[in-house]
Design an enzyme around this catalytic site. Structure first.
Site, PDB file in Angstrom:
ATOM      1  N   LYS A 151       0.838  -1.200   0.000  1.00  0.00           N
ATOM      2  CA  LYS A 151       0.000   0.000   0.000  1.00  0.00           C
ATOM      3  C   LYS A 151       0.877   1.256   0.000  1.00  0.00           C
ATOM      4  O   LYS A 151       1.976   1.251   0.559  1.00  0.00           O
ATOM      5  CB  LYS A 151      -0.902  -0.049   1.235  1.00  0.00           C
ATOM      6  N   SER A 226      -9.544   1.409   2.801  1.00  0.00           N
ATOM      7  CA  SER A 226      -8.579   2.258   2.131  1.00  0.00           C
ATOM      8  C   SER A 226      -7.497   1.474   1.370  1.00  0.00           C
ATOM      9  O   SER A 226      -6.762   2.066   0.581  1.00  0.00           O
ATOM     10  CB  SER A 226      -7.897   3.186   3.152  1.00  0.00           C
ATOM     11  N   SER A 250     -10.255  -1.313   6.559  1.00  0.00           N
ATOM     12  CA  SER A 250      -9.555  -0.913   5.341  1.00  0.00           C
ATOM     13  C   SER A 250      -8.863  -2.039   4.596  1.00  0.00           C
ATOM     14  O   SER A 250      -8.472  -1.866   3.446  1.00  0.00           O
ATOM     15  CB  SER A 250      -8.519   0.171   5.669  1.00  0.00           C
TER      16      SER A 250
END
Length: 628
Positions: A151, A226, A250
Site C-alpha cells: 500500500k 482504504s 480498510s
C-alpha cells in the site's frame, strides 16, 4: 508642543487621504491573500503533476524492461505462472522449478496490464529490478523470489508515502518500513505501491493525485478502501501477495468488494514502524498492517514470513510471538458464535445469505457441539428418571450441532461514543489540516463537510436533527470530539471497559470464534463517503483490537437483487435509503463473510477462515457433480 499640534491638525485636515490609504491597505491585503491562494493552488498542481510524471515514468520504464525480457526469454508461460497459488509458487521457486526472473516479469507484466483498466498503482518500485538480481543469487527466505505489492503508505526509501494528500508529496522516505525490511529479508521483492483514498480515513479509493481505483469485477463500482489498490491488484491477478493497513475495515472492505482474502491482525502483532498514518497520536482505535491474497493459505504464509526474529529485532515493541502453525493446522471442532445483523445497519440480502449459508456448512461439519446436561446422582432419584436422562443424552448426541447466536454489547454506543470520538477526538481538525493546499476528492467530500463546521454549529444541528434524523443527530454530536485531555483519558478508560465487557460476553457464551457479515457487495461510486454508519460490522473489531479476516464465499444472485428491491432498513431513514442505492446493481459481484477471534489468537482466526474456505469450496464441488 506646537509642532505636535500642527501635526495633529494636519492629520485631521487630511481625512480623505487617510481613507484612501486605509482602502488601499485593505485592497492590498486582499490582493496578497488572493495571490497566496493562487500560489498555493499552483504549487499543489505542480506537486500533483510531478507525482503523476514520476508514476508515468516508472510505468513506462517497467514496460520497457518487460518487453526486453520477453524478447530474450520467449518461452515464458505467463498464464502458467499466474495461475499458481502463493503456496505452489513458493514451493516451485524453492525447488528451482521456476526462476525468480520468470515469476517477477510475469507479475510485472500482469500488473501493468491490470493497472490500465483499474488504476490501482501509484508507481512501480524501479529498485525492484536490482533487488531481483540480489534475491536470485541468495535463494533465502520463506518468500524467496515472490514479487509483493505494498500500500502507498508503507515507507519505501526514496519514495513518497503521501496517504493521498498533497502536503505529503515531495517528501520521500529516508528508510524502509520494518515490514518492507522483513519482506526483503524473507526473499520477497516489493515491486509496486498501490492506491488509497485521500487521507486514508475513507473506504473508497480515490484521491486528487492518482485518481479513482475501480473494481476488477465491475468497472462502475469501487474497489473499496482504504487498501483498495491492493484489493483490486490482487483480485485482478497482478499480485499474488499484498500488504495493506486497516483502521476501520480498510483491509477487509476491499477484500469483500474485490473477492479476495484479507486479515486485520491483532493490533500490535505486526510492526507499524514506517507505516504512515494520516496523522499521528491517535491511540483509541489502532491501525493494523496485514496481508491480502487470493486464498487463506496465502494470507497465512504472509503472516508466517513476517512473524520472525528479524521483525522482533527491528521493532522490539512487537511481542516476539512466532506463528503458531499447530493452531493453524488444527482440525478440532470449533465453538462458533454467529451474528447476522448488528441492529444498526440491516445487512444487504447477499450479506445475510452469505452468513446463513456458511453457518449451515459449519454446523453440518460438526462445529459447535451442544453439550448434554451432566448426569448427577441426586438428579436421578428413580429408575425412570435415570432412563429419561440417558435418553436425553442420546438425543443430544444425535442432534445437529448449532452455532451460538451472538449480539455485540451496546454496539450503537460503541460506534458513536467510542469509535467516532476516538478517531476524531479533535473534531476532525487534524484531518482537515492535512487536506489543506489542494482539492478534496469527490469520494471524501461529503464525509468531511461536517468536520469543517464550528463546534457550536455541530451541537446546534445535532439538537435540530434529533426529532427527524436521530442517527445523524448522534453522529454530529460525536464529531464534536472529546473536548479536553480529561475527557480523552475517560474515553480511553471507557474503551478498556468495553473490551473487557465484550470478552466477558464471549466467555459467557463459551465461543472460540465469531462468524459475522462484512459490508458488501461493492458500492457504486461516491457512496462510501456518505455512509460511514455502515462501518459498524468492521470497525468494531479495530476498537476491540480483535483479529478479523474476510473470506469470499459466494456471488450476488438475481434473487438477492430482487430481495434488495424490498429493502427498507432498520431505521427507514436517509442512510438506509443510501445503503440500498449503494449496493444496487451488484449481481455477480463477490459476497464474503467475516471471521473474528479474541486478541492474539490470529492463527485461530486464520484457521477458522481456512475452514470456511474449505467447506465453501467443497460445497461448490459437490454441487457441480452430475446429478447433484
Amino acid at each position: 508642543m506646537e509642532k505636535v499640534k500642527l501635526f495633529l491638525q494636519g492629520v485631521g485636515l487630511d481625512r480623505r487621504t487617510a481613507a484612501l490609504l486605509t482602502g488601499a491597505a485593505c485592497g492590498a491585503g486582499a490582493l496578497v491573500v488572493l495571490l497566496l491562494k493562487v500560489q498555493t493552488r499552483r504549487e499543489a498542481q505542480d506537486k500533483i503533476r510531478r507525482a503523476k510524471d514520476r508514476r508515468a515514468d516508472s510505468l513506462q520504464r517497467a514496460e520497457q524492461a518487460v518487453r526486453r525480457y520477453k524478447q530474450s526469454h520467449p518461452g515464458v508461460d505467463l498464464a502458467f505462472i499466474l495461475a499458481k497459488s502463493l503456496t505452489e509458487l513458493t514451493n516451485d521457486l524453492q525447488e528451482g522449478l521456476l526462476s525468480p526472473e520468470d515469476v517477477f516479469y510475469s507479475y510485472m507484466e500482469k500488473t501493468l496490464d491490470v493497472n490500465k483498466d483499474l488504476n490501482c498503482c501509484t508507481g512501480i518500485l524501479l529498485e525492484s529490478f536490482e533487488e531481483l538480481e540480489t534475491v536470485a543469487s541468495k535463494k533465502e527466505g520463506l518468500l524467496y523470489g515472490v514479487p509483493v505489492s505494498i500500500k502507498e503508505n508503507y515507507a519505501y526509501k526514496n519514495h513518497d508515502s503521501s496517504c493521498g494528500v498533497i502536503v505529503n508529496l515531495d517528501r520521500p522516505d529516508q528508510q524502509h518500513s520494518v515490514i518492507v525490511e522483513v519482506l526483503k529479508r524473507q526473499g520477497a521483492i516489493p515491486f509496486v505501491k498501490t492506491n488509497l483514498p485521500q487521507g486514508l480515513l475513507n473506504y473508497d479509493c480515490g484521491n486528487p493525485i492518482y485518481g479513482q481505483t475501480v473494481n476488477p469485477h465491475h468497472l462502475q463500482k469501487t474497489s473499496g478502501g482504504s487498501s483498495g489498490g491492493e484489493g483490486a491488484l490482487v483480485a485482478g491477478g497482478g499480485s499474488v501477495l499484498g500488504f495493506g493497513s486497516d483502521v476501520g475495515g480498510s483491509i477487509r472492505i476491499p477484500a469483500s468488494f474485490c473477492g479476495v482474502c484479507g486479515l486485520k491482525p491483532t493490533a500490535g502483532r505486526l510492526s507499524s514502524t514506517g507505516l504512515k498514518p494520516i496523522y499521528r497520536g491517535q491511540k483509541s482505535v489502532p491501525s493494523s498492517p496485514g496481508p491480502m491474497a487470493r486464498d487463506v493459505d496465502g494470507v497465512a504464509l504472509g503472516m508466517r514470513a513476517l512473524l520472525c526474529d528479524h521483525m522482533f529485532a527491528l521493532d522490539p515493541t512487537v511481542p516476539p510471538i512466532p506463528f503458531n502453525m499447530q493452531m493453524y493446522q488444527s482440525s478440532e471442532p470449533l465453538r462458533i458464535g454467529y451474528l447476522e445483523d448488528d441492529g444498526l445497519t440491516q445487512p444487504s440480502p447477499s450479506m445475510a445469505r452469505g452468513v446463513r449459508e456458511v453457518k449451515a456448512l459449519l454446523e453440518q461439519a460438526g462445529h459447535t457441539v451442544r453439550h448434554a446436561p451432566t448426569l448427577h446422582a441426586p438428579t436421578a432419584t428413580t429408575l425412570f428418571d435415570l432412563e429419561l436422562l440417558c435418553l436425553i443424552r442420546v438425543l443430544f448426541s444425535l442432534s445437529v450441532p448449532q452455532l451460538v447466536p451472538y449480539t455485540p454489547p451496546r454496539v450503537f454506543y460503541a460506534l458513536n461514543e467510542l469509535l467516532v470520538k476516538g478517531l476524531l477526538a479533535d473534531g476532525g481538525n487534524s484531518l482537515i489540516k492535512k487536506l489543506e493546499g489542494g482539492p478534496v476528492d469527490p469520494c471524501l467530500l461529503q464525509q468531511v463537510m461536517p468536520y469543517y463546521l464550528p463546534k457550536w454549529m455541530k451541537k446546534t444541528l445535532s439538537v435540530l436533527l434529533k426529532p427527524v434524523f436521530p442517527r445523524a443527530s448522534v453522529a454530529l454530536r460525536s464529531l464534536c470530539g472529546v473536548g479536553s485531555v480529561e475527557n480523552l483519558w475517560k474515553q480511553h478508560s471507557d474503551i478498556e471497559d468495553y473490551i473487557q465487557e465484550t470478552i466477558a460476553e464471549w466467555r459467557r457464551l463459551n465461543i472460540d470464534v465469531l462468524l459475522c457479515p462484512v459490508i458488501g457487495p461493492a458500492f457504486n461510486f461516491f457512496y462510501c463517503g456518505k455512509l460511514t454508519s455502515a462501518l459498524s460490522y468492521m470497525a468494531l473489531y479495530n476498537l476491540l483490537t480483535f483479529p478479523a479476516g474476510v473470506v469470499p464465499v459466494s456471488t450476488v444472485t438475481a434473487g438477492d437483487e430482487e430481495e434488495l428491491g424490498r429493502y427498507e432498513g432498520h431505521h427507514q431513514d436517509y442512510w438506509d435509503r443510501l445503503f440500498k442505492q449503494a449496493v444496487t446493481g451488484g449481481e455477480g459481484l463477490p459476497v464474503a463473510v467475516q471471521c473474528v477471534a479474541l486478541p492474539w489468537q490470529d492463527e485461530l482466526c486464520l484457521r477458522f477462515m481456512k475452514e470456511v474456505e474449505r467447506l465453501v469450496q467443497q460445497n461448490l464441488y459437490s454441487s457441480s457433480l452430475p446429478g447433484a
